[in-house]
Scaffold this active site. Sequence first.
Site, short mmCIF file in Angstrom:
data_model
loop_
_atom_site.label_atom_id
_atom_site.label_comp_id
_atom_site.label_asym_id
_atom_site.label_seq_id
_atom_site.Cartn_x
_atom_site.Cartn_y
_atom_site.Cartn_z
CB THR A 194 -0.92 -0.03 1.24
OG1 THR A 194 -1.81 -1.13 1.08
CG2 THR A 194 -1.74 1.23 1.40
CB THR A 225 0.58 -3.71 6.31
OG1 THR A 225 -0.71 -3.69 5.67
CG2 THR A 225 1.21 -2.34 6.25
CG ASP A 226 -2.55 -7.48 3.69
OD1 ASP A 226 -2.87 -6.70 4.62
OD2 ASP A 226 -3.16 -7.54 2.61
N1 ASP Z 1 -2.84 -5.48 0.77
C1 ASP Z 1 -1.75 -4.56 1.06
C2 ASP Z 1 -0.46 -5.34 1.00
O1 ASP Z 1 -0.21 -6.11 1.91
C3 ASP Z 1 -1.96 -3.94 2.38
C4 ASP Z 1 -0.90 -2.97 2.80
O2 ASP Z 1 0.18 -2.89 2.27
O3 ASP Z 1 -1.17 -2.25 3.79
O4 ASP Z 1 0.30 -5.18 0.07
#
Ligand code: ASP
Length: 363
Positions: free
Chosen positions: A40, A120-121
């Site tokens: 993200t 973040t995932d």
């Molecule tokens: N779906 C995204 C990822 O993990 C979420 C994020 O980066 O916050 O790439």
Amino acid sequence: MIWKFFLLALAASAAVNIWQPHTVSAASRPHIIVLATGGTIAGRAASSSDVTGYQSGVIGVDTLLNAVPKIQDAADVKGEQLSNIDSKDMTDDIWRRLAARIHEILTANEADGIVVTHGTDTMEETALFLSLTVKSEKPVVLTGAMLPATARNADGPRNLTDAVRVAANPESAGKGVLVVMNGEIHAARNVTKAHTTKIDAFESPDSGPIGRIDPSGIVFERSPLPPMQPQFSAELPLPRVDILYGHEGDDGALVEAALHAGAEGIVYAGLGNGSIPAEAEKQLAKAAAAGVVVIRASRTKGGAVVPAAPSYATEGFIDSGALNPQKARVLLRLALTKTQDPAEIQKIFREFSYCIPCQKMIQ
Ligand code: ASP
């Protein structure tokens, strides 16, 4: 469109001006390389108010760095694009390339520290993988964002700046792989994503963060538990390990599916202290008897999984200690590249999960 993003990102970085790094003289500036994998933090939405309907991993690392020009005051920062994906699609191949590049940079003294930008995932899984495979005292810091780069109040510029400051700080050396998010510094072993959307989505259950970044500088509030001593090769192919999620009425039918898919290990996200409903326990015991390594983890967020019902020990199930199911899976896949012996794997889990009750059990 890129211009629009660029202006928005600059505005966002200006809005968090107090977080800008202190200027260090050019001669003494540490060298930091930012390895970008996507997420993200590199996400783009159609409008600055759209914070969920965006695409992750589309903006390049140079654009992200150019949006925070003052980052260069803290360190001589260069970017490299390793991948540009949503981290839900992280792969073993990217993990291997990431570990190899970090190893190469740090052993050849190309940089004093590394920042990895990441979705973040699965950030906690990559952080643990790097903890277990990259041998270096130099800082390796993961960061990301909960809001896309195009959002009016994007958190990426601040997180990236903070991560570079932490990677450039001599005090960060020797603390193992770190995760920097929302002004907090977490140890890879403990950190987990604990919220779907909030900016402060990351927590270290039981232990808390090891430090924070505030306007006065970087403050390490406590020493991390002994950092993991990486013992595994990132180059070997990793065996399949599946996670099965425990629940009321679980009859263990999915154990068969995991075996059918070729799992060499199963992590059972058990109830409470890794408890397993009786029917599921029977199926897992059969799998263990057939040579599949079974780990008892917990679907609760805190505490460690420690020895429980005597049947679990008789069946050869392994306690995950303080590692949550997704982290237990990473450690088990790496452990299986060295041994299939459940007793040896239990020792590895006791050593790496470093839960306080587990440490007492080793002595
Ligand atoms: N779906 C995204 C990822 O993990 C979420 C994020 O980066 O916050 O790439």
